[in-house]
Enzyme design. Structure first.
Site, PDB file in Angstrom:
ATOM      1  CG  ASP A  30      -2.604   0.478   0.328  1.00  0.00           C
ATOM      2  OD1 ASP A  30      -3.340   0.337   0.853  1.00  0.00           O
ATOM      3  OD2 ASP A  30      -2.155   2.435   1.067  1.00  0.00           O
ATOM      4  CG  PHE A 153     -19.094 -11.071  -5.612  1.00  0.00           C
ATOM      5  CD1 PHE A 153     -19.422 -10.490  -6.683  1.00  0.00           C
ATOM      6  CD2 PHE A 153     -18.332 -12.229  -6.414  1.00  0.00           C
ATOM      7  CE1 PHE A 153     -19.823 -10.534  -7.632  1.00  0.00           C
ATOM      8  CE2 PHE A 153     -18.330 -12.787  -7.777  1.00  0.00           C
ATOM      9  CZ  PHE A 153     -19.012 -11.712  -8.523  1.00  0.00           C
ATOM     10  NE  ARG A 155     -22.380 -10.244   2.887  1.00  0.00           N
ATOM     11  CZ  ARG A 155     -23.399 -11.166   3.825  1.00  0.00           C
ATOM     12  NH1 ARG A 155     -24.199 -10.600   4.119  1.00  0.00           N
ATOM     13  NH2 ARG A 155     -22.700 -12.653   4.161  1.00  0.00           N
ATOM     14  CE  LYS A 208     -18.403  -5.168  -6.088  1.00  0.00           C
ATOM     15  NZ  LYS A 208     -17.261  -5.459  -5.579  1.00  0.00           N
ATOM     16  CG  LEU A 254     -37.775  -8.128   0.109  1.00  0.00           C
ATOM     17  CD1 LEU A 254     -37.088  -7.834  -1.605  1.00  0.00           C
ATOM     18  CD2 LEU A 254     -38.066  -8.975  -0.180  1.00  0.00           C
ATOM     19  CB  CYS A 264     -20.153  -1.356  -2.940  1.00  0.00           C
ATOM     20  SG  CYS A 264     -18.319  -1.194  -2.366  1.00  0.00           S
ATOM     21  NE  ARG A 334     -16.187   3.652   1.871  1.00  0.00           N
ATOM     22  CZ  ARG A 334     -15.254   2.795   1.303  1.00  0.00           C
ATOM     23  NH1 ARG A 334     -14.818   2.830   0.009  1.00  0.00           N
ATOM     24  NH2 ARG A 334     -15.561   1.774   1.597  1.00  0.00           N
TER      25      ARG A 334
HETATM   26  C1  UGA Z   1     -21.904  -5.017  -0.959  1.00  0.00           C
HETATM   27  C2  UGA Z   1     -22.534  -5.886  -2.088  1.00  0.00           C
HETATM   28  O1  UGA Z   1     -23.385  -6.408  -0.688  1.00  0.00           O
HETATM   29  C3  UGA Z   1     -21.300  -7.296  -1.873  1.00  0.00           C
HETATM   30  O2  UGA Z   1     -21.217  -8.040  -2.633  1.00  0.00           O
HETATM   31  C4  UGA Z   1     -20.165  -6.256  -2.531  1.00  0.00           C
HETATM   32  O3  UGA Z   1     -18.898  -7.303  -2.417  1.00  0.00           O
HETATM   33  C5  UGA Z   1     -19.930  -5.113  -2.824  1.00  0.00           C
HETATM   34  O4  UGA Z   1     -20.729  -3.777  -2.024  1.00  0.00           O
HETATM   35  C6  UGA Z   1     -18.790  -4.165  -2.579  1.00  0.00           C
HETATM   36  O5  UGA Z   1     -19.068  -3.770  -4.316  1.00  0.00           O
HETATM   37  O6  UGA Z   1     -17.486  -4.347  -2.994  1.00  0.00           O
HETATM   38  P1  UGA Z   1     -21.701  -3.066   0.896  1.00  0.00           P
HETATM   39  O7  UGA Z   1     -21.259  -2.537   0.339  1.00  0.00           O
HETATM   40  O8  UGA Z   1     -20.665  -4.262   2.072  1.00  0.00           O
HETATM   41  O9  UGA Z   1     -21.584  -4.728  -0.205  1.00  0.00           O
HETATM   42  O10 UGA Z   1     -22.933  -3.302   1.635  1.00  0.00           O
HETATM   43  P2  UGA Z   1     -24.330  -4.176   1.165  1.00  0.00           P
HETATM   44  O11 UGA Z   1     -24.625  -5.687   2.171  1.00  0.00           O
HETATM   45  O12 UGA Z   1     -24.348  -4.701  -0.013  1.00  0.00           O
HETATM   46  O13 UGA Z   1     -25.473  -3.114   2.228  1.00  0.00           O
HETATM   47  C7  UGA Z   1     -25.545  -2.119   0.600  1.00  0.00           C
HETATM   48  C8  UGA Z   1     -26.181  -0.904   1.455  1.00  0.00           C
HETATM   49  O14 UGA Z   1     -27.830  -1.361   1.270  1.00  0.00           O
HETATM   50  C9  UGA Z   1     -26.434   0.154   2.900  1.00  0.00           C
HETATM   51  O15 UGA Z   1     -25.605   0.510   3.264  1.00  0.00           O
HETATM   52  C10 UGA Z   1     -27.740  -1.179   3.420  1.00  0.00           C
HETATM   53  O16 UGA Z   1     -28.009  -0.604   4.421  1.00  0.00           O
HETATM   54  C11 UGA Z   1     -28.619  -1.832   2.032  1.00  0.00           C
HETATM   55  N1  UGA Z   1     -29.507  -2.296   2.340  1.00  0.00           N
HETATM   56  C12 UGA Z   1     -28.913  -3.216   2.632  1.00  0.00           C
HETATM   57  C13 UGA Z   1     -30.641  -1.927   2.120  1.00  0.00           C
HETATM   58  O17 UGA Z   1     -31.874  -0.604   3.033  1.00  0.00           O
HETATM   59  N2  UGA Z   1     -31.530  -2.814   2.219  1.00  0.00           N
HETATM   60  C14 UGA Z   1     -31.715  -4.585   2.360  1.00  0.00           C
HETATM   61  O18 UGA Z   1     -32.419  -5.103   3.246  1.00  0.00           O
HETATM   62  C15 UGA Z   1     -30.052  -4.413   2.569  1.00  0.00           C
END
Ligand code: UGA
Length: 439
Positions: A30, A153, A155, A208, A254, A264, A334
């Site tokens: 890094d 992928f 989270r 992705k 959901l 992301c 973020r």
């Molecule tokens: C997301 C994807 O889920 C991952 O598969 C991916 O690898 C990652 O982006 C990435 O591109 O690196 P992440 O950003 O960690 O992961 O978060 P998520 O769990 O997807 O949640 C994203 C947003 O959606 C959050 O603000 C969460 O609160 C919201 N969310 C999630 C909802 O409003 N409702 C839901 O039912 C689920």
């Protein structure tokens, strides 16, 4: 195998630790020397469950090292993973690939022998072939440097479990040897039965962003349903339970609320549209523009509802905001909808106090004008309105009876479908939730 991981953010630090735990010798690189120092101590520079333990184990065993020196990476490794960030470009919806190009241009001239470079960063489709050409044009080893694309992928909040037990692996390759190398890298994970899909470079790049836009669209759709519930006196909590039992729809991802955020989903949705426009598919991508608009609308709706619960005026009102992280399990702020709503209310003159179990420090840095406190009670003391904006388990287990004695007015707005309306109402609270039936 000897592997380098270029970029040690959420993705790279976790990937490096996971590869070391798979039995490889791993060197994480890094540009940020302070981050490298911290990682050398086996400490993650961000909150991620189980990651400190995995890093510390790798560092202690000698299998996992960190450095700032690309030359060391080139000498050391036969496989190089590109894990640098690709955020939204300032003033544009497209992805900012400058960190990735900088990594490619630093590494390429140092590659004296044949090796496999593996892209993991999220990039617009078509980038991989340019990376392959740049590597071959600039590396002394020329065409014996090969490129594969292997999207990630994981989270945030579940990074370790998602790295060691992903739903699937994607190997975008142009040759059998590249495929075999990736199979060897991931041998223990493949042996545990995780499926791997072999494909070409553009399909792997698309995999992705496609997954992320599908997820983003799903959330905006359920948020639209929540809004319809509000004006028809229906209840979105019951509605998603009903939908979730349909095996074709399923009940994961959901949950309606104040919308998606983080590093992301928002930027990938926008970058996908920007790339579709470049490809002459702007009209077809219009639906994803609406996904973004609907998502941002949730934040505005939450602010409007909060102001109306304050009697139409936010100025000088005490407001408690529970949650600053973009989701539970993470200290990442973020593009956080929670922090955005808190800042907007503060901008309208409300006296906002924010509490988050893990993201307080990042919230203070990102929004220095906000008051960030250390407990739920400190946030809620004297509040005329309490908002729950991140889905932390700690907020679900709040005792509404005792919290009612702390606030000035027991009015709560649940922006995450987190709280039990009956329990809060029974404790004397005026309960409001996005998409919830008014009781
Ligand atoms: C997301 C994807 O889920 C991952 O598969 C991916 O690898 C990652 O982006 C990435 O591109 O690196 P992440 O950003 O960690 O992961 O978060 P998520 O769990 O997807 O949640 C994203 C947003 O959606 C959050 O603000 C969460 O609160 C919201 N969310 C999630 C909802 O409003 N409702 C839901 O039912 C689920």
């Amino acid at each position: 195998m000897r592997i380098s991981v270029l970029g040690t953010g959420y993705l790279g630090a976790t990937h490096a630790a996971a590869l070391a735990s798979c039995g490889h010798e791993v060197l994480g690189i890094d540009a940020d020397a302070a981050r490298v120092e911290q990682l050398r101590l086996g400490v993650a520079p961000f909150h991620e469950p189980r990651l400190d333990e995995l890093l510390a184990r790798g560092v202690r065993s000698g299998a996992l090292c960190f450095d700032t020196d690309y030359g060391r990476a080139a000498r050391f490794a036969d496989v190089h993973f590109l894990c640098v960030g690709t955020p939204q470009r300032p003033g544009s919806h497209a992805a900012d690939l400058s960190a990735m190009w900088s990594a490619v241009h630093r590494l390429a001239p140092l590659l004296e022998r044949g090796c496999l470079v593996v892209g993991k960063s999220t990039v617009p489709v078509g980038t991989a072939s340019q990376v392959r050409d740049a590597l071959r044009d600039n590396a002394p080893a020329g065409r014996s440097v090969e490129l594969a694309w292997n999207p990630e992928f994981l989270r945030e909040g579940h990074a370790v479990e998602d790295s060691l037990g992903p739903d699937r692996l994607v190997f975008g390759v142009a040759s059998d040897p590249a495929y075999e190398t990736l199979c060897a890298v991931y041998a223990p994970i493949l042996a545990s039965g995780v499926p791997a899909v072999r494909t070409d470079l553009p399909t792997a790049e698309l995999a992705k962003v496609s997954a992320n836009v599908m997820l983003a669209a799903r959330i905006s759709l359920v948020n639209l349903l929540a809004e319809v519930c509000e004006v028809t006196d229906a209840d979105v909590g019951d509605l998603i339970e009903i939908l979730g039992y349909d095996g074709r729809i399923g009940n994961r991802f959901l949950t309606p609320g104040i919308g998606f955020g983080g590093g992301c989903l928002p930027k990938d949705t926008r970058a996908f549209v920007a790339r579709a426009e470049e490809l002459g598919l702007g009209d077809a991508a219009a639906v994803l523009r609406e996904v973004d608009v609907l998502n941002m609308r949730q934040r505005a709706r939450t602010v409007d509802l909060a102001v109306s619960l304050l009697g139409g005026r936010a100025r000088d009102e005490e407001v408690a905001v529970l949650g600053a992280a973009f989701k539970a399990g993470s200290d990442d702020v973020r593009d956080s909808p929670a922090l955005d709503v808190a800042c907007t209310l503060a901008g309208r003159g409300a006296r906002v106090r924010v509490y988050d179990p893990k993201a307080g420090g990042n919230a203070r840095r990102a929004a220095p004008g906000l008051t960030v406190v250390d407990t739920v009670e400190d946030a809620c003391r004297g509040a005329a309105l309490t908002l729950v904006l991140t889905d932390w388990a700690e907020f679900r287990s709040i005792d509404p009876v005792s919290l009612a004695d702390v606030v000035r007015r027991p009015v709560v707005l649940d922006g995450r479908l987190s709280l039990d309306p009956d329990k809060w109402r029974a404790a004397g609270w005026d309960f409001h939730g996005l998409g919830r039936r008014v009781g």
